[in-house]
Design a protein around this motif. Sequence first.
Motif, PDB file in Angstrom:
ATOM      1  N   MET A 146      25.303  28.445  37.960  1.00  0.00           N
ATOM      2  CA  MET A 146      24.678  29.527  37.201  1.00  0.00           C
ATOM      3  C   MET A 146      23.211  29.672  37.599  1.00  0.00           C
ATOM      4  O   MET A 146      22.572  28.707  38.016  1.00  0.00           O
ATOM      5  CB  MET A 146      24.806  29.247  35.702  1.00  0.00           C
ATOM      6  N   TYR A 184      20.679  30.687  35.637  1.00  0.00           N
ATOM      7  CA  TYR A 184      19.829  30.743  34.444  1.00  0.00           C
ATOM      8  C   TYR A 184      18.430  30.200  34.702  1.00  0.00           C
ATOM      9  O   TYR A 184      17.426  30.834  34.358  1.00  0.00           O
ATOM     10  CB  TYR A 184      20.508  29.950  33.328  1.00  0.00           C
ATOM     11  N   ILE A 203      31.023  32.613  39.388  1.00  0.00           N
ATOM     12  CA  ILE A 203      30.263  32.170  38.220  1.00  0.00           C
ATOM     13  C   ILE A 203      29.063  31.321  38.641  1.00  0.00           C
ATOM     14  O   ILE A 203      27.938  31.505  38.153  1.00  0.00           O
ATOM     15  CB  ILE A 203      31.177  31.408  37.252  1.00  0.00           C
ATOM     16  N   ASP A 204      29.275  30.394  39.550  1.00  0.00           N
ATOM     17  CA  ASP A 204      28.185  29.507  39.964  1.00  0.00           C
ATOM     18  C   ASP A 204      27.063  30.266  40.668  1.00  0.00           C
ATOM     19  O   ASP A 204      25.885  29.935  40.507  1.00  0.00           O
ATOM     20  CB  ASP A 204      28.719  28.418  40.902  1.00  0.00           C
TER      21      ASP A 204
END
Length: 277
Positions: free
Chosen positions: A1, A3, A195-196
Amino acid sequence: MIYERTDYDPARHLVLFIHIRKTGGSSLGAQLADALAARGAAGGYRRLRMQGVETYNQGWRRAHEHLRRRLQHLRDEARERGRALLGLPNLALDSVAVASGHVRVDSIGLRRREPLMITLVREPVDRLVSEYFFTRDRVAGARRLPGSEKKKQAWARSFEDYAQMLLERRDALPLNGQCLYFSREGSFEAARRVIDERFLLAGRTQDMARFTQLLGAKLGIPMGPPRRVNKGRSRPEGYAPPAWLRARLEEAMADDMALYEHVGREFAALDARITHS
């Protein structure tokens, strides 16, 4: 992710919630809408009126509201695809802060803003049980559903019979429904890479409280506790499929099981790093 290496800029970014059915996404959407309204965020929250992925949800989920909105879904989808082909921006998403929908990652074309994608995943067998009881409620309550009496009789079957039917037709009705939201290939490895490498934040349904805290901190939007909405009513308290059936479903949903476990590990690791930083 991504983030930890992303600085949110509302002028440059659109938060795009990939809403997998029956993962608690309606509750998260309501929470986001409340938080944006309280903050007075420009544009607020918009639900995308587009078709989702072709899994058992679409093959057997024919509740009244899906049929009623079908033409509107197709019209909106055709308009946005036409604008994308012409190289024009997606006007429906130009002025909102957050958008969500039962849509595949590659189905949204943006021209002026960069998507920051978020999602929730759920333990696959439990999600299937929830989908079954939720859809049964909707079909039972539909008054103008074509062939409604026949459909109501079909949905009167037990979950065990329903699951057996899905297992027998798994080639036509793929059971890796969560992976298919992230990749047309539908494999765990393809979904994991997306997703990663591309998602701002992904978590499990049971992590929603901490998920919303992390999301709110990144967006600069205080978010209150989750509130449950769009919840099925007929699922018996504590219901779980028999062990033999769960084992067969877990085998058939191996890709979704692997994705669920991976997202859980990655979210826990991200949370630990942020908590101790």
